[in-house]
Scaffold this motif. Structure first.
Motif, PDB file in Angstrom:
ATOM      1  N   TYR A  15      18.149  -3.933 -24.393  1.00 46.80           N
ATOM      2  CA  TYR A  15      18.595  -3.168 -25.710  1.00 46.80           C
ATOM      3  C   TYR A  15      19.594  -3.421 -26.284  1.00 46.80           C
ATOM      4  O   TYR A  15      19.795  -3.219 -27.457  1.00 46.80           O
ATOM      5  CB  TYR A  15      18.466  -1.749 -25.324  1.00 46.80           C
ATOM      6  N   TRP A  16      20.522  -4.517 -25.751  1.00 45.48           N
ATOM      7  CA  TRP A  16      21.762  -4.556 -26.184  1.00 45.48           C
ATOM      8  C   TRP A  16      21.752  -5.458 -27.631  1.00 45.48           C
ATOM      9  O   TRP A  16      22.319  -4.932 -28.673  1.00 45.48           O
ATOM     10  CB  TRP A  16      22.535  -5.395 -25.443  1.00 45.48           C
ATOM     11  N   ASN A  17      21.054  -6.363 -27.622  1.00 48.22           N
ATOM     12  CA  ASN A  17      21.090  -7.095 -28.931  1.00 48.22           C
ATOM     13  C   ASN A  17      20.096  -6.393 -29.912  1.00 48.22           C
ATOM     14  O   ASN A  17      20.484  -6.478 -30.918  1.00 48.22           O
ATOM     15  CB  ASN A  17      20.318  -8.602 -28.629  1.00 48.22           C
ATOM     16  N   ARG A  18      19.088  -5.502 -29.586  1.00 48.76           N
ATOM     17  CA  ARG A  18      18.338  -4.878 -30.574  1.00 48.76           C
ATOM     18  C   ARG A  18      19.227  -3.789 -31.026  1.00 48.76           C
ATOM     19  O   ARG A  18      19.142  -3.680 -32.375  1.00 48.76           O
ATOM     20  CB  ARG A  18      17.322  -4.320 -29.686  1.00 48.76           C
ATOM     21  N   LEU A  19      19.913  -3.158 -30.423  1.00 48.78           N
ATOM     22  CA  LEU A  19      21.152  -2.205 -31.048  1.00 48.78           C
ATOM     23  C   LEU A  19      22.069  -3.043 -31.783  1.00 48.78           C
ATOM     24  O   LEU A  19      22.227  -2.675 -33.205  1.00 48.78           O
ATOM     25  CB  LEU A  19      22.019  -1.592 -30.046  1.00 48.78           C
ATOM     26  N   LYS A  20      22.396  -4.049 -31.574  1.00 42.05           N
ATOM     27  CA  LYS A  20      23.445  -4.860 -32.439  1.00 42.05           C
ATOM     28  C   LYS A  20      22.881  -5.571 -33.817  1.00 42.05           C
ATOM     29  O   LYS A  20      23.515  -5.221 -34.941  1.00 42.05           O
ATOM     30  CB  LYS A  20      23.769  -6.291 -31.602  1.00 42.05           C
ATOM     31  N   GLY A  21      21.878  -5.630 -33.701  1.00 41.49           N
ATOM     32  CA  GLY A  21      20.770  -6.260 -34.938  1.00 41.49           C
ATOM     33  C   GLY A  21      20.492  -4.995 -35.762  1.00 41.49           C
ATOM     34  O   GLY A  21      20.851  -5.100 -37.085  1.00 41.49           O
ATOM     35  N   ALA A  22      20.261  -3.769 -35.337  1.00 43.40           N
ATOM     36  CA  ALA A  22      19.978  -2.627 -36.024  1.00 43.40           C
ATOM     37  C   ALA A  22      21.174  -2.000 -36.794  1.00 43.40           C
ATOM     38  O   ALA A  22      21.032  -1.668 -37.794  1.00 43.40           O
ATOM     39  CB  ALA A  22      19.063  -1.613 -35.310  1.00 43.40           C
ATOM     40  N   LEU A  23      22.277  -2.072 -36.002  1.00 39.77           N
ATOM     41  CA  LEU A  23      23.600  -1.799 -36.722  1.00 39.77           C
ATOM     42  C   LEU A  23      23.939  -2.657 -37.776  1.00 39.77           C
ATOM     43  O   LEU A  23      24.288  -2.108 -38.913  1.00 39.77           O
ATOM     44  CB  LEU A  23      24.791  -1.794 -35.653  1.00 39.77           C
ATOM     45  N   ALA A  24      23.977  -3.866 -37.667  1.00 38.17           N
ATOM     46  CA  ALA A  24      24.209  -4.659 -38.795  1.00 38.17           C
ATOM     47  C   ALA A  24      23.243  -4.647 -39.914  1.00 38.17           C
ATOM     48  O   ALA A  24      23.804  -4.624 -41.161  1.00 38.17           O
ATOM     49  CB  ALA A  24      24.103  -6.387 -38.325  1.00 38.17           C
ATOM     50  N   TRP A  62      35.273   6.402 -26.758  1.00 34.11           N
ATOM     51  CA  TRP A  62      34.867   5.543 -25.536  1.00 34.11           C
ATOM     52  C   TRP A  62      35.164   3.982 -25.735  1.00 34.11           C
ATOM     53  O   TRP A  62      34.403   3.341 -25.576  1.00 34.11           O
ATOM     54  CB  TRP A  62      33.593   5.639 -25.085  1.00 34.11           C
ATOM     55  N   GLY A  63      36.642   3.898 -26.309  1.00 38.34           N
ATOM     56  CA  GLY A  63      37.067   2.521 -26.697  1.00 38.34           C
ATOM     57  C   GLY A  63      36.200   1.945 -28.070  1.00 38.34           C
ATOM     58  O   GLY A  63      35.611   2.957 -28.658  1.00 38.34           O
ATOM     59  N   GLN A  64      36.532   0.684 -28.232  1.00 43.38           N
ATOM     60  CA  GLN A  64      35.785   0.224 -29.254  1.00 43.38           C
ATOM     61  C   GLN A  64      34.712  -0.600 -29.442  1.00 43.38           C
ATOM     62  O   GLN A  64      35.065  -1.393 -28.787  1.00 43.38           O
ATOM     63  CB  GLN A  64      36.970  -0.159 -30.381  1.00 43.38           C
ATOM     64  N   TYR A  65      33.600  -0.164 -30.006  1.00 34.83           N
ATOM     65  CA  TYR A  65      32.409  -1.009 -30.029  1.00 34.83           C
ATOM     66  C   TYR A  65      32.552  -2.571 -30.557  1.00 34.83           C
ATOM     67  O   TYR A  65      32.373  -3.499 -29.975  1.00 34.83           O
ATOM     68  CB  TYR A  65      31.131  -0.484 -30.828  1.00 34.83           C
ATOM     69  N   ILE A  66      33.408  -2.596 -31.354  1.00 39.01           N
ATOM     70  CA  ILE A  66      33.698  -3.680 -32.080  1.00 39.01           C
ATOM     71  C   ILE A  66      34.372  -4.788 -31.151  1.00 39.01           C
ATOM     72  O   ILE A  66      34.171  -5.987 -31.412  1.00 39.01           O
ATOM     73  CB  ILE A  66      34.637  -3.500 -33.409  1.00 39.01           C
ATOM     74  N   ASP A  67      35.093  -4.237 -30.312  1.00 39.76           N
ATOM     75  CA  ASP A  67      35.830  -5.118 -29.177  1.00 39.76           C
ATOM     76  C   ASP A  67      34.623  -5.798 -28.061  1.00 39.76           C
ATOM     77  O   ASP A  67      34.937  -6.703 -27.542  1.00 39.76           O
ATOM     78  CB  ASP A  67      36.729  -4.278 -28.249  1.00 39.76           C
ATOM     79  N   HIS A  68      33.367  -5.346 -28.279  1.00 36.71           N
ATOM     80  CA  HIS A  68      32.514  -5.728 -27.021  1.00 36.71           C
ATOM     81  C   HIS A  68      31.193  -6.333 -27.866  1.00 36.71           C
ATOM     82  O   HIS A  68      30.721  -7.193 -27.295  1.00 36.71           O
ATOM     83  CB  HIS A  68      31.991  -4.892 -26.295  1.00 36.71           C
ATOM     84  N   VAL A  69      30.913  -5.934 -29.246  1.00 37.97           N
ATOM     85  CA  VAL A  69      29.880  -6.464 -29.769  1.00 37.97           C
ATOM     86  C   VAL A  69      29.447  -7.965 -29.861  1.00 37.97           C
ATOM     87  O   VAL A  69      28.485  -8.349 -29.673  1.00 37.97           O
ATOM     88  CB  VAL A  69      29.812  -5.862 -31.100  1.00 37.97           C
ATOM     89  N   ASP A  70      30.564  -8.966 -30.025  1.00 34.49           N
ATOM     90  CA  ASP A  70      30.165 -10.372 -29.868  1.00 34.49           C
ATOM     91  C   ASP A  70      30.379 -11.070 -28.690  1.00 34.49           C
ATOM     92  O   ASP A  70      30.551 -12.223 -28.545  1.00 34.49           O
ATOM     93  CB  ASP A  70      31.140 -10.858 -30.841  1.00 34.49           C
ATOM     94  N   CYS A 142      19.628   5.993 -31.700  1.00 25.25           N
ATOM     95  CA  CYS A 142      18.404   6.761 -30.953  1.00 25.25           C
ATOM     96  C   CYS A 142      16.991   5.726 -30.897  1.00 25.25           C
ATOM     97  O   CYS A 142      16.544   5.563 -29.874  1.00 25.25           O
ATOM     98  CB  CYS A 142      18.081   8.106 -31.230  1.00 25.25           C
ATOM     99  N   ASN A 143      16.825   5.023 -32.132  1.00 26.38           N
ATOM    100  CA  ASN A 143      15.509   4.154 -32.272  1.00 26.38           C
ATOM    101  C   ASN A 143      15.913   2.863 -31.505  1.00 26.38           C
ATOM    102  O   ASN A 143      14.791   2.432 -31.348  1.00 26.38           O
ATOM    103  CB  ASN A 143      15.046   4.076 -33.576  1.00 26.38           C
ATOM    104  N   ASN A 144      17.201   2.378 -31.504  1.00 30.86           N
ATOM    105  CA  ASN A 144      17.428   1.162 -30.776  1.00 30.86           C
ATOM    106  C   ASN A 144      17.877   0.992 -29.614  1.00 30.86           C
ATOM    107  O   ASN A 144      18.136  -0.177 -28.880  1.00 30.86           O
ATOM    108  CB  ASN A 144      17.873   0.336 -31.919  1.00 30.86           C
ATOM    109  N   PHE A 145      18.578   2.148 -29.188  1.00 27.09           N
ATOM    110  CA  PHE A 145      19.097   1.960 -27.724  1.00 27.09           C
ATOM    111  C   PHE A 145      18.748   3.128 -27.167  1.00 27.09           C
ATOM    112  O   PHE A 145      19.427   4.172 -26.708  1.00 27.09           O
ATOM    113  CB  PHE A 145      20.708   2.183 -28.096  1.00 27.09           C
ATOM    114  N   PRO A 146      17.423   3.635 -26.697  1.00 26.47           N
ATOM    115  CA  PRO A 146      16.951   4.867 -26.248  1.00 26.47           C
ATOM    116  C   PRO A 146      16.839   4.717 -24.499  1.00 26.47           C
ATOM    117  O   PRO A 146      16.035   4.712 -24.151  1.00 26.47           O
ATOM    118  CB  PRO A 146      15.389   4.718 -26.603  1.00 26.47           C
TER     119      PRO A 146
END
Length: 158
Positions: A15-24, A62-70, A142-146
């Motif tokens: 689900y990791w890349n699915r969430l990343k793409g949906a957020l972008a 819980w830390g910063q998503y931006i630090d891990h996203v790439d 919720c739709n991309n990281f269930p």
């Protein structure tokens, strides 16, 4: 990493890349998001006779998503699972109502069992600005990281 952690990691990778793409695609400000709250089972949980999972609503930072996203997803997920284990072992939030309640309920169910042998997770895996995400962002998450139903399934099997 233990077998449960490996199973969780495989599911998180799915689900990791699915969430990343949906957020972008949703034009979400990634700086406003926390890291995903990704769990791992340490020894006390595996040794507990009665398995207990407590589910909160979302993190309060819980830390910063931006630090891990790439980062490489495998590395990021492994680091986040290790953060979960360190957080649980540190216990500095044990005085708060949520964590006190978890401990009391677990201890009543597992009299004489290993200390802190329960698991915790969240309904919404990322927070936004240290609180519940906006309805639009929550829907994307919720739709991309269930993850919760899969976490439950994996934890039940052990």
């Amino acid at each position: 990493m233990n077998q449960i952690g490996e199973q969780l990691q495989v599911m998180y990778l799915e689900y990791w890349n699915r969430l990343k793409g949906a957020l972008a695609d949703g034009n979400v400000n990634l700086h406003s998001l926390s890291n995903p709250f990704l769990i791992d089972a340490d020894e006390p949980y595996q040794e507990a006779s009665i398995k207990v999972l407590f589910v909160g609503k979302e993190t309060n930072g819980w830390g910063q998503y931006i630090d891990h996203v790439d980062r490489e997803p495998e590395e990021a997920i492994c680091d986040l699972q290790n953060d979960y284990i360190r957080f649980r072992r540190d216990g500095k939030w044990g005085h708060t109502p949520f964590w006190r309640a978890c401990r009391i309920i677990y201890d009543k169910l597992n009299t004489g069992g290993p200390k802190d042998g329960y698991m915790t997770s969240n309904l919404i895996k990322l927070d936004q600005n240290r609180t519940r995400p906006s309805p639009e962002v929550e829907e994307i998450i919720c739709n991309n990281f269930p993850l919760l139903p899969y976490e439950i399934k994996i934890l039940r099997a052990c």
